[in-house]
Design an enzyme around this catalytic site. Structure first.
Site, PDB file in Angstrom:
ATOM      1  N   THR A 189       1.046  -1.001  -0.582  1.00 45.72           N
ATOM      2  CA  THR A 189       0.171  -0.266  -0.478  1.00 45.72           C
ATOM      3  C   THR A 189       1.020   1.060  -0.137  1.00 45.72           C
ATOM      4  O   THR A 189       0.109   2.122  -0.133  1.00 45.72           O
ATOM      5  CB  THR A 189      -0.656   0.482   0.967  1.00 45.72           C
TER       6      THR A 189
ATOM      7  N   HIS B 120       7.415   0.560   6.903  1.00 49.67           N
ATOM      8  CA  HIS B 120       6.640   1.295   8.421  1.00 49.67           C
ATOM      9  C   HIS B 120       7.630   0.285   9.569  1.00 49.67           C
ATOM     10  O   HIS B 120       8.049  -1.001   9.455  1.00 49.67           O
ATOM     11  CB  HIS B 120       6.626   2.314   8.466  1.00 49.67           C
TER      12      HIS B 120
ATOM     13  N   HIS C  92       5.985  -3.114  10.485  1.00 48.44           N
ATOM     14  CA  HIS C  92       6.414  -3.814   9.886  1.00 48.44           C
ATOM     15  C   HIS C  92       7.588  -5.232  10.440  1.00 48.44           C
ATOM     16  O   HIS C  92       7.491  -6.147   9.838  1.00 48.44           O
ATOM     17  CB  HIS C  92       5.756  -3.612   8.564  1.00 48.44           C
TER      18      HIS C  92
ATOM     19  N   LYS D  23      -9.488  -2.427  10.431  1.00 54.63           N
ATOM     20  CA  LYS D  23     -10.098  -1.118   9.690  1.00 54.63           C
ATOM     21  C   LYS D  23     -11.070  -0.725  10.163  1.00 54.63           C
ATOM     22  O   LYS D  23     -12.331  -1.710  10.717  1.00 54.63           O
ATOM     23  CB  LYS D  23      -9.237  -1.165   8.952  1.00 54.63           C
TER      24      LYS D  23
ATOM     25  N   ARG E  45     -10.060   1.492   2.697  1.00 53.30           N
ATOM     26  CA  ARG E  45      -8.923   2.822   2.510  1.00 53.30           C
ATOM     27  C   ARG E  45      -9.713   2.562   0.645  1.00 53.30           C
ATOM     28  O   ARG E  45      -9.820   1.962   0.167  1.00 53.30           O
ATOM     29  CB  ARG E  45      -7.253   1.851   2.656  1.00 53.30           C
TER      30      ARG E  45
ATOM     31  N   GLN F 277      -6.775 -14.322   0.460  1.00 54.63           N
ATOM     32  CA  GLN F 277      -6.249 -14.214   0.793  1.00 54.63           C
ATOM     33  C   GLN F 277      -6.465 -15.401   1.695  1.00 54.63           C
ATOM     34  O   GLN F 277      -5.161 -15.975   1.930  1.00 54.63           O
ATOM     35  CB  GLN F 277      -5.746 -13.360   3.021  1.00 54.63           C
TER      36      GLN F 277
ATOM     37  N   ASP G  14      -3.536  -9.372  14.559  1.00 49.58           N
ATOM     38  CA  ASP G  14      -5.206  -9.617  14.056  1.00 49.58           C
ATOM     39  C   ASP G  14      -5.721  -9.804  12.830  1.00 49.58           C
ATOM     40  O   ASP G  14      -6.416  -9.843  11.973  1.00 49.58           O
ATOM     41  CB  ASP G  14      -5.271  -7.800  13.597  1.00 49.58           C
TER      42      ASP G  14
ATOM     43  N   LYS H 262      -0.086   4.540  19.841  1.00 53.18           N
ATOM     44  CA  LYS H 262       0.477   3.520  19.085  1.00 53.18           C
ATOM     45  C   LYS H 262       1.731   3.709  18.629  1.00 53.18           C
ATOM     46  O   LYS H 262       2.715   4.848  18.442  1.00 53.18           O
ATOM     47  CB  LYS H 262      -0.244   3.872  18.131  1.00 53.18           C
TER      48      LYS H 262
ATOM     49  N   LYS I 240       4.578   5.180  15.750  1.00 58.75           N
ATOM     50  CA  LYS I 240       3.915   6.846  14.624  1.00 58.75           C
ATOM     51  C   LYS I 240       4.083   8.126  15.554  1.00 58.75           C
ATOM     52  O   LYS I 240       4.444   7.742  17.058  1.00 58.75           O
ATOM     53  CB  LYS I 240       2.682   6.796  14.868  1.00 58.75           C
ATOM     54  N   THR I 241       5.281   9.166  15.457  1.00 59.17           N
ATOM     55  CA  THR I 241       5.694   9.747  16.011  1.00 59.17           C
ATOM     56  C   THR I 241       4.630  11.054  15.518  1.00 59.17           C
ATOM     57  O   THR I 241       3.498  11.081  14.730  1.00 59.17           O
ATOM     58  CB  THR I 241       6.872  10.274  15.048  1.00 59.17           C
TER      59      THR I 241
END
Length: 427
Positions: free
Chosen positions: A38, A43, A46, A80, A84, A173, A194, A229, A232-233
């Protein structure tokens, strides 16, 4: 090395299907994890799955990394709250190639029987017609079975609902697992907790379609100790691609980890042994202010994601901003990298010709750039020894700043007190 035990002591294991450990003890077993393309980079979110594949291969098993060229066109509803945006095939192809290059930095693709392999589920879906799919795959799983999945139920109970496209994701999947089981001998699918529902759908499809047996294993979803989370920044996600997140910012993300998180994350994200980590914990507890765990964590992961040279630059950058580091290492640095170090630092611009002619330091800081609100305040702080240019104390209010002060023929670093930096750009 026992793969499951390795995940257990590192605190990574979440769920494991009965019989999985016994299957893994039979010899070299093939297993896979999927990555949806995506974006054109993975990041830090992962990294848990990347580390899972690293440990899987280190235990002697054969890892497959599935880049979801087909599933990326659908979108996984797991975790989600809304659907998306779907990406074009050109963008997905570009993203896949970028992700492949990143994964190749972590896994060994040339080590014999357990060499890693990369696969793209678009290769087996591109010729699969809709009618063939619902006849050969869809008939094996009931709607009741599919609706019982948490990822589906939560969306159906919410305000946005769920499209048929997303509802069908678990079938797609699930077929990935079936295809890899049948054609590549993959007996195990792994993923974040998840993904349990989607993975089990695959094992069920294998059982119902061919009477086969396959296994599932999931890892913990990483969260910060304070509940915020992971990954994330303030500026967004922390990416593995240096063009998206500079090695300096990447290093800082790990270095600024809390003590509680560092003790958890050093087990998950490094390859250090249990004995090495326990020794570091003892050292850290004796002098927490030295941040031994954070430094070890940041060093290990920055070198493996980027390089030792990038790590050294990140350390020097940190020492420059927060310690007594020299300005010399900035000379010759790429402009974008230098600007990344001073991201968040106030920038001022002056004419390069004016610097070439020489500017009185008080005029530069208290009039041309407004580092100080007035020249009188600039004078007062210079006289008090509280102003530095390029990490060197300004000796007198009469000092002149000229082209000799320019870093890379363009930049001057002004410092007010110990922590207040300003970047002056001469153009």
């Amino acid at each position: 090395m026992n793969f499951v035990e390795e995940l257990r002591w590192r605190g990574m294991l979440h769920d494991i299907m009965p019989g999985t450990e016994e299957k893994l003890n039979e010899g070299v077993i093939a297993g896979y994890i999927g990555f949806d393309p995506t974006a054109d980079s993975l990041h830090v979110g992962h990294l848990t799955q990347i580390m899972t594949l690293i440990h899987f291969q280190a235990a002697g098993h054969k890892p497959y990394a599935l880049v979801g060229g087909a599933t990326g066109m659908v979108g996984d509803p797991s975790g989600k709250s809304e659907e998306r945006n779907l990406l074009s095939s050109d963008i997905l192809t570009h993203n896949q190639e970028c992700i492949k290059r990143q994964l190749e930095k972590f896994l060994d693709f040339d080590c014999g029987a357990n060499s890693a392999e990369m696969v793209n589920n678009y290769d087996w879906f591109k010729q699969f017609s809709f009618l063939d799919f619902i006849r050969d795959v869809g008939k094996h799983l009931t709607v009741n079975y599919m609706m019982a999945k948490d990822s589906v139920r939560r969306r159906l109970e919410g305000d946005t609902g769920m499209s048929f496209t997303e509802f069908s994701y678990q079938l797609v999947q699930g077929y990935d697992f079936y295809y890899l089981w049948k054609h590549k001998g993959c007996f195990l699918q792994m993923g974040g907790s998840d993904q349990w529902g989607n993975i089990v759908t695959g094992t069920e499809l294998i059982r119902r379609k061919d009477g086969g047996t396959a296994f599932a294993l999931t890892t913990q979803l990483i969260k910060k100790a304070d509940g915020t989370k992971f990954g994330k920044t303030e500026s967004g996600a922390v990416w593995l691609d240096p063009a998206r997140t500079s090695p300096y910012k990447f290093y800082q993300f790990w270095l600024n980890t809390s003590d509680a998180d560092a003790k958890t994350w050093i087990r998950i994200f490094t390859l250090k042994t249990k004995e090495e980590i326990e020794a570091l914990e003892v050292e850290h507890d004796q002098a927490p202010h030295l941040r031994v765990l954070q430094k070890a964590l940041a060093k290990d992961i920055t070198i493996r994601v980027h390089s030792e040279a990038e790590y050294e630059t990140a350390v020097k950058s940190s020492e420059f901003l927060f310690g007594n580091g020299s300005v010399e290492f900035l000379n010759g640095m790429a402009e974008n990298d230098l600007l990344e170090i001073f991201d968040g630092v106030e920038h001022f611009q002056v004419a390069k010709a004016e610097v070439g002619n020489g500017i009185n330091v008080v005029d530069l800081l208290g009039e041309r750039t407004r580092v100080f609100p007035s020249k009188s305040e600039a004078k007062k702080m210079i006289q008090g020894g509280g102003v530095s240019i390029n990490k060197a104390k300004v000796g007198a209010i009469e000092d002149t700043i000229n082209a000799d002060y320019l870093i890379n023929d363009k930049f001057i670093v002004a410092q007010k007190g110990k922590k207040n930096y300003y970047l002056i750009i001469a153009e």
